[in-house]
Design a protein around this motif. Sequence first.
Motif, PDB file in Angstrom:
ATOM      1  N   THR A 138       1.319   4.202 -11.985  1.00 33.47           N
ATOM      2  CA  THR A 138       0.258   3.868 -11.399  1.00 33.47           C
ATOM      3  C   THR A 138       0.494   5.200 -10.150  1.00 33.47           C
ATOM      4  OG1 THR A 138       1.301   3.302  -9.061  1.00 33.47           O
ATOM      5  CG2 THR A 138       1.139   1.072 -10.992  1.00 33.47           C
ATOM      6  N   PRO A 139      -0.497   5.535  -9.297  1.00 31.00           N
ATOM      7  CA  PRO A 139      -1.133   6.445  -9.050  1.00 31.00           C
ATOM      8  C   PRO A 139      -0.225   6.737  -7.511  1.00 31.00           C
ATOM      9  CG  PRO A 139      -3.494   5.247  -9.782  1.00 31.00           C
ATOM     10  CD  PRO A 139      -2.420   4.418  -9.476  1.00 31.00           C
ATOM     11  N   ASN A 140       0.734   5.126  -7.397  1.00 26.89           N
ATOM     12  CA  ASN A 140       1.436   5.207  -6.123  1.00 26.89           C
ATOM     13  C   ASN A 140       2.427   5.089  -6.501  1.00 26.89           C
ATOM     14  OD1 ASN A 140      -0.526   4.653  -4.637  1.00 26.89           O
ATOM     15  ND2 ASN A 140      -0.704   2.343  -4.529  1.00 26.89           N
ATOM     16  N   ALA A 141       3.077   5.755  -7.645  1.00 29.84           N
ATOM     17  CA  ALA A 141       4.164   5.992  -8.068  1.00 29.84           C
ATOM     18  C   ALA A 141       5.418   6.685  -7.391  1.00 29.84           C
ATOM     19  CB  ALA A 141       4.118   6.547  -9.151  1.00 29.84           C
ATOM     20  N   LYS A 142       4.621   7.928  -6.547  1.00 24.63           N
ATOM     21  CA  LYS A 142       5.353   8.879  -5.732  1.00 24.63           C
ATOM     22  C   LYS A 142       5.173   8.319  -4.576  1.00 24.63           C
ATOM     23  CE  LYS A 142       5.629  13.049  -8.798  1.00 24.63           C
ATOM     24  NZ  LYS A 142       4.627  14.055  -9.691  1.00 24.63           N
ATOM     25  N   LYS A 143       4.557   7.550  -4.172  1.00 24.47           N
ATOM     26  CA  LYS A 143       4.113   6.593  -2.751  1.00 24.47           C
ATOM     27  C   LYS A 143       5.188   5.422  -2.495  1.00 24.47           C
ATOM     28  CE  LYS A 143      -0.093   9.436  -2.568  1.00 24.47           C
ATOM     29  NZ  LYS A 143      -1.860   9.306  -1.856  1.00 24.47           N
ATOM     30  N   PRO A 186      -3.010  -7.296   9.802  1.00 23.35           N
ATOM     31  CA  PRO A 186      -4.691  -7.523  10.573  1.00 23.35           C
ATOM     32  C   PRO A 186      -4.832  -5.979  10.490  1.00 23.35           C
ATOM     33  CG  PRO A 186      -3.579  -8.845  12.331  1.00 23.35           C
ATOM     34  CD  PRO A 186      -2.082  -8.467  11.312  1.00 23.35           C
ATOM     35  N   THR A 187      -4.107  -5.338   9.989  1.00 23.63           N
ATOM     36  CA  THR A 187      -4.780  -3.722   9.622  1.00 23.63           C
ATOM     37  C   THR A 187      -4.463  -2.989   9.069  1.00 23.63           C
ATOM     38  OG1 THR A 187      -4.213  -1.318  11.016  1.00 23.63           O
ATOM     39  CG2 THR A 187      -2.170  -2.459  10.276  1.00 23.63           C
ATOM     40  N   THR A 188      -5.043  -1.439   8.208  1.00 26.93           N
ATOM     41  CA  THR A 188      -5.351  -1.312   6.972  1.00 26.93           C
ATOM     42  C   THR A 188      -3.907  -0.552   6.765  1.00 26.93           C
ATOM     43  OG1 THR A 188      -7.831  -0.387   6.964  1.00 26.93           O
ATOM     44  CG2 THR A 188      -6.109   0.537   5.685  1.00 26.93           C
ATOM     45  N   GLN A 189      -3.578  -0.945   5.257  1.00 29.46           N
ATOM     46  CA  GLN A 189      -2.157  -0.632   5.127  1.00 29.46           C
ATOM     47  C   GLN A 189      -2.294  -0.104   3.640  1.00 29.46           C
ATOM     48  OE1 GLN A 189       0.263  -4.292   4.583  1.00 29.46           O
ATOM     49  NE2 GLN A 189      -1.319  -5.570   6.074  1.00 29.46           N
ATOM     50  N   MET A 190      -1.384   1.320   3.910  1.00 26.93           N
ATOM     51  CA  MET A 190      -1.794   2.061   2.272  1.00 26.93           C
ATOM     52  C   MET A 190      -0.145   3.086   2.214  1.00 26.93           C
ATOM     53  SD  MET A 190      -3.866   5.258   3.847  1.00 26.93           S
ATOM     54  CE  MET A 190      -3.191   6.480   2.278  1.00 26.93           C
ATOM     55  N   CYS A 191       0.098   3.218   0.321  1.00 27.87           N
ATOM     56  CA  CYS A 191       0.943   3.922   0.306  1.00 27.87           C
ATOM     57  C   CYS A 191       1.585   5.264   0.350  1.00 27.87           C
ATOM     58  CB  CYS A 191       1.227   3.192  -1.257  1.00 27.87           C
ATOM     59  SG  CYS A 191       1.526   1.573  -1.494  1.00 27.87           S
ATOM     60  N   TYR A 231       8.655  -4.694  -4.623  1.00 31.20           N
ATOM     61  CA  TYR A 231       7.299  -3.899  -3.840  1.00 31.20           C
ATOM     62  C   TYR A 231       6.920  -4.194  -2.674  1.00 31.20           C
ATOM     63  CZ  TYR A 231       9.138  -1.192  -8.301  1.00 31.20           C
ATOM     64  OH  TYR A 231      10.260  -0.877  -9.331  1.00 31.20           O
ATOM     65  N   PRO A 232       6.371  -2.739  -1.901  1.00 32.30           N
ATOM     66  CA  PRO A 232       5.012  -3.614  -0.709  1.00 32.30           C
ATOM     67  C   PRO A 232       3.920  -3.166  -1.482  1.00 32.30           C
ATOM     68  CG  PRO A 232       6.481  -1.319  -0.444  1.00 32.30           C
ATOM     69  CD  PRO A 232       6.825  -2.220  -1.137  1.00 32.30           C
ATOM     70  N   THR A 233       2.894  -3.806  -0.406  1.00 35.83           N
ATOM     71  CA  THR A 233       1.430  -3.652  -1.758  1.00 35.83           C
ATOM     72  C   THR A 233       0.224  -3.687  -0.492  1.00 35.83           C
ATOM     73  OG1 THR A 233       2.215  -5.895  -2.349  1.00 35.83           O
ATOM     74  CG2 THR A 233       0.189  -5.812  -2.808  1.00 35.83           C
ATOM     75  N   GLY A 264      -3.728  -4.203  -2.841  1.00 41.01           N
ATOM     76  CA  GLY A 264      -3.218  -5.416  -4.235  1.00 41.01           C
ATOM     77  C   GLY A 264      -2.289  -4.283  -4.473  1.00 41.01           C
ATOM     78  N   GLN A 265      -1.957  -2.928  -4.552  1.00 41.51           N
ATOM     79  CA  GLN A 265      -1.227  -1.746  -5.655  1.00 41.51           C
ATOM     80  C   GLN A 265      -0.153  -1.802  -4.810  1.00 41.51           C
ATOM     81  OE1 GLN A 265      -3.807   1.318  -5.519  1.00 41.51           O
ATOM     82  NE2 GLN A 265      -5.229   0.897  -6.272  1.00 41.51           N
ATOM     83  N   PHE A 266       1.227  -1.887  -5.964  1.00 43.68           N
ATOM     84  CA  PHE A 266       2.151  -1.910  -5.914  1.00 43.68           C
ATOM     85  C   PHE A 266       2.588  -0.050  -5.292  1.00 43.68           C
ATOM     86  CE2 PHE A 266       2.225  -5.027  -9.214  1.00 43.68           C
ATOM     87  CZ  PHE A 266       2.338  -6.318  -7.935  1.00 43.68           C
ATOM     88  N   CYS A 267       3.681  -0.220  -4.270  1.00 38.14           N
ATOM     89  CA  CYS A 267       3.807   1.778  -3.757  1.00 38.14           C
ATOM     90  C   CYS A 267       5.552   1.273  -4.706  1.00 38.14           C
ATOM     91  CB  CYS A 267       4.005   1.621  -2.098  1.00 38.14           C
ATOM     92  SG  CYS A 267       2.749   0.675  -1.308  1.00 38.14           S
ATOM     93  N   GLY A 268       5.190   2.496  -5.430  1.00 33.44           N
ATOM     94  CA  GLY A 268       6.777   3.416  -5.819  1.00 33.44           C
ATOM     95  C   GLY A 268       6.393   2.340  -6.861  1.00 33.44           C
ATOM     96  N   GLN A 269       5.826   1.693  -7.678  1.00 32.90           N
ATOM     97  CA  GLN A 269       5.571   0.833  -9.308  1.00 32.90           C
ATOM     98  C   GLN A 269       5.110   2.461 -10.103  1.00 32.90           C
ATOM     99  OE1 GLN A 269       2.892  -2.188  -9.923  1.00 32.90           O
ATOM    100  NE2 GLN A 269       3.595  -2.374 -11.920  1.00 32.90           N
ATOM    101  N   LYS A 270       5.957   2.588 -10.916  1.00 35.43           N
ATOM    102  CA  LYS A 270       5.917   3.757 -11.692  1.00 35.43           C
ATOM    103  C   LYS A 270       5.017   3.204 -12.946  1.00 35.43           C
ATOM    104  CE  LYS A 270      10.816   4.617 -12.750  1.00 35.43           C
ATOM    105  NZ  LYS A 270      11.736   4.956 -13.276  1.00 35.43           N
TER     106      LYS A 270
END
Length: 776
Positions: free
Chosen positions: A95-100, A123-128, A81-83, A87-93
Amino acid sequence: MPSNLYTLDNSIVQSEMARKSDVPSPYYGEPSKFDPTFRGPISNRSCTDVFCCVIFIIVILGYIALGTVAWLHGDPRKVIYPTDSYGQFCGQKGTPNAKKSILFYFNILKCANPAVLINLQCPTTQMCVSKCPDRFATYTDMQLQYQITAAPWEYYRLFCKPGFNNPTKPVAQVLRDEDCPSMIVPSRPFLQRCFPDFITLNGTLTVAKRTHFKDALDKARSVTELRDAANGITGLVDAKEVGMKIVEDYAASWNWILIGLVIALVVSLIFILLLRFTAGLLLWFTIIAVILVIAYGIWHCYLEFSLLRQQPGADVTIVDIGFQTDVTVYLHLSQTWLIFLIALCTIEASILIILIFLRKRVWIAIALLREGSKAVSYIMSTLFYPIITFLLLAICISYFSVTSVFLASSGDAIYKVMAAEPNCMYANTTCDPETFNKTNVSKTCPGAQCTFAFYGGETPYHRYLFILQLSNLLIFLWLVNFIIALGQCTLAGAFASYYWARRKPQDIPTCPLFSSFSRAIRYHTGSLAFGALILALVQMARVILEYLDSKLKGASNVAARFLLCCLKCCFWCLERFIKFMNRNAYIMIAIYGKCFCTSARDAFCLLMRNVVRVAVLDRVTDFLLFLGKVLIAGSVGVIAFFFFTHKIPIVQEDVPTLHYYWVPLLTVIFGSYLIAHGFFSVYAMCVDTLFLCFLLDQEYNDGSAARPYYNTSTLRMLRRRRTKRQTSRKREKDSEDKRRGTKGKRMSLNVLTAFLPMCMCQCPCEIVYQQQKCDF
């Protein structure tokens, strides 16, 4: 008097052999002495290289411990999973990012290379996010449209930080705090990350049908900047599409691929069985067939090249058209067929030159292969031993891969200060996101953020992760080489039992393959591990050199590149030499049961005492076996080509519809070659073992009633041919000496040379001087 004549004749033969090899045979030890009790692989043996065996067992236990620790600390989700920046995983069941499941970069222009995006951090903001942007917009345009309707903001906020709901906030502050991206461009997901959707219109690269645009700060931007920031992404996306089509082709043709591999298996077995009775005819047929097939390929390539050279537009180079998903495009270029033509002409010329200059050695190699086919036919179980080797290698490779992934994913989330200003004193320092707002970092460096950087740690385990990865690789190479060595020693013991059987097959021991395997495991694990370790260290050095070479590709230091190239070449030659010596050392271990160093020395001296035959015959045998592999893979490939291109009318309706017919075709050809290689590797080990036993037999015995040869009629033909050549040379020299009147002088010098080594120190230089005197 007859004894003196025998001594004289023996000295002449030794002198000729010394002159033939340019190095006197006494320098490589005396020939093996006759042992009346020797009857093949000895059964009364003891453990060898015990210290290395103990070290090898300890290393295996340590490797298991390393894998256990890696499994406890590692988390494969960090690789799968991308982070995001928190530090949160994208798409992990759960978690708040389960659908992202997709990672979005606020400013992809800060990312210089796609490899950095995938492996490290940008070096930039990354989000799910749940989906990538499908339209072009800037934050400034959104604010202007927000005064009329809230729809643009509702869409734009999907790519802002969670909880941010202030569309009227000044643009400078939004970009400083990185609440929202300065702009969004049409993108599509690749490797679970959003990348710009590049489209070529009339040869011009565009994004959303634009070539230039302005960001939120009204700064002019171009599509070229996006392309440079995501360099290579278009090719990767095309490769993904090709990959999807390849998977579909495999799903539609897997049953026919299996049928092709079964045909290759059957053809390989038939080929080996036919070698038992028609070795000479079959091998010459193989050689002629390969030559004719390549000749036909040369004629076909020349014909296509001549036709395309006259067509307009066919003179475009491969570099000009670049990467194309449709492989047939390249077949319409004259340059493609010119490359094929040059390659086939080179191969054809090489084969013809080898056959012209080594035609006599080809006959000897064919005789050895004929004898090898007899040994294989008596011990058919050896043909299936490669399956055991394959299973052991599969286990080893799987363990190494899993351990590498867990080691790579070991560590805790490390957060670092990402400063908006280049002169910030806290830039790239470690921070805690929970207490970051309470520190004075944001006051000292306005716009600085505490964002996720990578996975790591400060414990000794995390500090030595790189060393553990190198250890994982070294032990993996050691285990792989040990498995191969075990197979070689096992097969050598089985085939040596065949050779040293006086009556074949009556005197061949029961279950020779199992007995040889048991001896190798019980007594010689340390010796096999010792040889495998030497080879693994050389391979490890080559891996390090390849890594350094990849790092220096962009360097301008020509001297360093040249030195590195020389080192790579030297280590490649060293690896080839060690593989050759280990192979023969394992044969001697299987026969005599001595330690690795002693066996390697004995094998080296034996080969050097017969250096002329070994240097040529070994390569010729490998060449013939290679032609057999090519013939099997090529014949099955031709059938597969006609089948998948709908050129066989009988089964035309059963052929599946494919995107690329070359996908199953190449799979069948490559798989057929591997199957043939598995069978012929047993054959090659058989020939090498029989050849070494033949050389030992020539030194042990003299063909008399008391000391008869163990070799069969096939190998006796080789001995007679060798004796016949020596006798012919002797007669020619006697005739020339008689004509010159120097026969008595040569005879006296040969007698003197025969007795001098007994009366003086065996210095190599003195021996060379003696041999040079014999050449008067």
